[in-house]
Design a protein around this motif. Structure first.
Motif, mmCIF file in Angstrom:
data_model
loop_
_atom_site.group_PDB
_atom_site.id
_atom_site.type_symbol
_atom_site.label_atom_id
_atom_site.label_comp_id
_atom_site.label_asym_id
_atom_site.label_seq_id
_atom_site.Cartn_x
_atom_site.Cartn_y
_atom_site.Cartn_z
ATOM 1 N N ASP A 1 0.965 -1.336 0.216
ATOM 2 C CA ASP A 1 -0.104 0.564 -0.101
ATOM 3 C C ASP A 1 1.303 0.768 0.152
ATOM 4 O O ASP A 1 1.659 1.471 1.334
ATOM 5 C CB ASP A 1 -0.609 -0.180 1.582
ATOM 6 C CG ASP A 1 -2.157 1.072 1.781
ATOM 7 O OD1 ASP A 1 -1.646 1.787 0.869
ATOM 8 O OD2 ASP A 1 -2.582 1.163 2.276
ATOM 9 N N ILE B 1 0.434 4.446 0.200
ATOM 10 C CA ILE B 1 0.601 5.715 0.797
ATOM 11 C C ILE B 1 0.292 4.912 2.461
ATOM 12 O O ILE B 1 0.910 5.719 2.780
ATOM 13 C CB ILE B 1 -1.204 5.833 1.105
ATOM 14 C CG1 ILE B 1 -2.208 5.642 -0.350
ATOM 15 C CG2 ILE B 1 -1.701 7.490 1.756
ATOM 16 C CD1 ILE B 1 -3.640 6.053 -0.562
ATOM 17 N N ALA B 2 0.596 3.524 2.922
ATOM 18 C CA ALA B 2 1.211 3.142 3.910
ATOM 19 C C ALA B 2 2.251 3.331 4.411
ATOM 20 O O ALA B 2 2.509 4.345 5.010
ATOM 21 C CB ALA B 2 0.414 2.032 4.562
ATOM 22 N N GLN C 1 3.619 5.326 2.267
ATOM 23 C CA GLN C 1 4.415 7.336 2.857
ATOM 24 C C GLN C 1 4.043 7.544 4.255
ATOM 25 O O GLN C 1 4.707 7.879 4.431
ATOM 26 C CB GLN C 1 3.110 7.857 1.610
ATOM 27 C CG GLN C 1 3.773 9.357 1.493
ATOM 28 C CD GLN C 1 2.568 10.575 1.294
ATOM 29 O OE1 GLN C 1 1.081 9.936 0.576
ATOM 30 N NE2 GLN C 1 3.153 11.682 1.518
ATOM 31 N N GLN C 2 3.217 7.211 4.656
ATOM 32 C CA GLN C 2 3.010 7.383 6.296
ATOM 33 C C GLN C 2 4.498 6.829 7.341
ATOM 34 O O GLN C 2 4.885 7.480 7.825
ATOM 35 C CB GLN C 2 2.070 7.036 6.852
ATOM 36 C CG GLN C 2 0.923 8.415 7.690
ATOM 37 C CD GLN C 2 -0.587 7.699 8.072
ATOM 38 O OE1 GLN C 2 -0.581 6.577 8.309
ATOM 39 N NE2 GLN C 2 -1.489 8.392 8.005
#
Ligand code: SF4
Lengths: 468, 204
Positions: free
Chosen positions: A77, A79-80, A82-83
């Motif tokens: 994922d 976006i995960a 990225q976080q």
């Protein structure tokens, strides 16, 4: 000095500034940070040109988004990812200690705090996470905060707080075998309701609480927030000190003895008054199962699903109807007849070594029902290693449970572990809100023992008289 | 932070108790690293079906309600997770005021950090506002923070609310907490000095 509650003592020693009519500026001894609620806070600091005031009192961990599959596999994922990258970058830039996904000490923030000895009696502890209440099990004042407050603590090492009220929840008597800390707290929430402790700090007292292990006390304090409480706490005692002795970050040698002497003074004074008192009888408690879409919708295993028309309040009727509709349950059916598709043993409520041992004991020599997919997710890497040293992983795997890497996992399904729409799960986590474990998923909160037994039978059973 | 003084707006009734933050903003949308842009995900699972189409029976999808800046709901609004994404989503969607008989603590706090005004009114008043707005999508009310009063057009409902004076002051002036606290930096430093003379904080 007038007699004070434990909460008041801790509050008083942390007041930096208090003025009539304004929130008190309260000093924070330990600030725990995770990837989901911190990026906007670090960003705020950066934009205002501010720094982290006390990096030595700040610890960060990646836990919510981390997959629990093999660490050598990539995160799918973006976006995960990225976080997680953002957290690493922020900790690097601001000089904050970080336990990332690959750290041997990584785990759920509320599991590793106590495990690594950061959590100590008398401390004020905050984290951008509502289950920070867990740490109160050590006699700390620990509470969840929002992201703006995270930024505030990073910048100032203080928090502005109006003083909460106090509530004693006393659980008298002894728990019967098969009735656990999870059932105690579910029983409490069932009794006082999910808003029952709003505005209050709960102190848990009484024989049943005193005889719980630290793991059990953490389970109870963890779910204080589900009753709306600001925090939950248990006075430190020999059980607490034994748990802490020798842990990393805990004072050693004579310093430890000195610390213990101070911690022993923390308990509520004789004669101190709480704003509210609630009393439960441990002997009446049974294993509990939630049937609805909040933790207050809970009943003993021997009960039946409620019938909406039997509620007097029309709002209540409507929310029960709505919940049963979402949960796809028949009013009046026996809880034991509820069939499940998935079992999740994990989360900051019930993923500690005690929990895993209890579940393994049930699993040993049995097989997970064909219709069920069951997983066990240890709360931290350290717990995972310990469980493996004790051979618990083998027991689980032989019984057909999946044995995973540490993390929040299916507690909130921000990582790949989620329920599919309509799937029904027996879960040891803390929230059964609509969609919590995956959109359209149905969650029943239970203890690790109850979850393991349900995995084997394919439906809920009363562990008190269950023999596999 | 945007200051709040007074607001006259339509009202969106959400007649449910215990609306939790997992519903306000489901977790699959928490992965952004910015503070903005959460409005599109507000009440996602209630607002949209599997295919992402608007569910016509959900109030915020209906004409007359979808542009309302006031949301009125049942007791214990905002319970559950500490996610500040909940007020971010509400605010980004255009909600400036939430009226309910009670709020969960952390959510309540988070609202003040973001210029969203949580107004506590007695259960019967809240029910009346819900009824009026359900019956009439054009129903409007005024929320005046200075006077701490809520009223509707023909003054059928007039109700006063209480708010911590300090919180009210900060809302009225759009004051940011961090700036305020940093004015007290000397106090923090002397607290730290004193604390370390008495054994101090055990470093993490
Ligand atoms: S395990 Fe669940 S409740 Fe605990 S910190 Fe993780 S997501 Fe939150």
């Amino acid at each position: 000095m007038a007699p004070r509650t434990m909460f008041e003592k801790i509050w008083d020693t942390h007041v930096v500034k208090s003025e009539e009519g304004k929130p008190t500026v309260l000093y924070v001894d330990l600030h725990l940070v995770h990837e989901v609620t911190s990026p906007q806070a670090f960003d705020g600091l950066r934009m205002a040109g501010r720094s982290v005031r006390r990096t030595d009192l700040t610890v960060a961990v990646a836990d919510h988004n981390t997959p629990t599959w093999d660490l050598s596999l990539p995160i799918t994922d973006p976006i995960a990812q990225q976080q997680l990258d953002e957290l690493s970058k922020n900790c690097d830039e601001f000089g904050v200690t970080l336990y990332d996904r690959f750290s041997p000490l990584q785990g759920i923030v509320h599991v590793i705090g106590p495990e690594q000895g950061y959590t100590q009696p008398g401390k004020t502890i905050v984290c951008g996470d509502s289950h920070t209440s867990t740490h109160g099990a050590f006699g700390a004042f620990a509470m969840g905060i929002g992201t703006s407050e995270v930024e505030h603590v990073l910048a100032t090492q203080t928090l502005r707080q109006f003083k909460p009220k106090t509530m004693e929840v006393r659980v008298d008597g002894k728990l019967s075998p098969g009735v656990t800390a999870k059932d105690v707290v579910l029983g409490i929430i069932g009794k006082i309701g999910i808003g029952g402790a709003t505005g209050h700090v709960i102190e848990y007292t009484g024989e049943a609480i005193r005889t719980l292990s630290m793991e059990g006390r953490m389970t109870v304090c963890n779910m204080s927030i589900e009753a709306g409480a600001r925090a939950g706490m248990v006075a430190p005692d020999a059980t607490t000190f034994e748990y802490m002795r020798g842990r990393e970050n805990v004072p050693k040698g004579t310093d430890f003895d000195k610390a213990v002497a101070a911690w022993e003074e923390l308990g509520t004074d004789e004669g101190a008054q709480y704003d509210q008192v609630v009393v439960l009888d441990a002997e009446e408690l049974e294993p509990h199962v939630t049937w609805g879409t909040n933790p207050g919708m809970v009943a003993p295993i021997t009960a039946r699903i409620p019938i909406p028309q039997e509620y007097e309040d029309s709002g209540e009727q409507e929310s029960v109807t709505r919940a049963l509709d979402y949960m796809d349950l028949e009013p009046g059916m026996r809880i034991e007849d509820i069939e499940i598709d998935r079992v999740f043993i994990g989360s900051c409520t019930n993923s500690r070594i005690d929990d895993l041992r209890a579940a393994a004991k049930i699993a040993e020599g049995n097989k997970v029902d064909e219709s069920v997919y069951a997983m066990v997710v240890p709360g931290s890497n350290a717990i995972k290693r310990q469980a493996e040293d004790e051979g618990l992983d083998k027991i689980f795997m032989q019984a057909g449970f999946d044995w995973r890497e540490a993390g929040c996992s299916m507690c909130l399904g921000m990582n790949p572990d989620i329920l599919k729409p309509g799937e029904r799960c027996a879960s040891t986590s803390n929230r059964n809100f609509e969609g919590r474990q995956g959109k359209g998923g149905r969650t029943h909160l239970v203890s690790p023992e109850m979850a393991a037994a349900a995995a084997i039978e394919g439906h809920f059973v009363d562990v008190r008289d269950w023999r596999g | 932070m945007e200051a709040f003084k007074t607001l006259n707006s339509g009202v969106a009734p959400l007649n449910r108790v215990n609306v939790d933050t997992d519903q306000i903003i489901p977790k699959q949308f928490l992965k952004r690293v910015e503070r903005t842009g959460f409005g599109q995900f507000l009440f996602n699972d209630w607002r949209f079906d599997e295919k992402g189409n608007e569910k016509p029976d959900f109030v915020l999808n209906q004409d007359g309600y979808k542009d309302a800046s006031i949301l009125v709901s049942g007791r214990n609004f905002g319970c559950g997770s500490s996610r500040e994404h909940a007020p971010w989503a509400l605010q980004d969607f255009g909600i400036r005021v939430i009226i309910a008989p009670s709020f969960a603590d952390i959510f309540h706090n988070n609202c003040f950090q973001n210029g969203v005004l949580p107004v506590v009114l007695p259960e019967d008043v809240v029910q009346k506002i819900i009824e009026h707005s359900e019956n009439d999508p054009d129903y409007r009310i005024t929320v005046d923070l200075e006077a701490q009063r809520v009223w509707d057009e023909n003054e059928e409902i007039v109700a006063d609310f209480n708010m911590e004076p300090f919180r009210r002051h900060c809302m009225l002036n759009g004051l940011d907490d961090i700036g305020l606290t940093l004015e007290d930096e000397d106090d923090i430093t002397s607290y730290e000095r004193e604390r370390s003379e008495h054994g101090g904080v055990v470093p993490a």
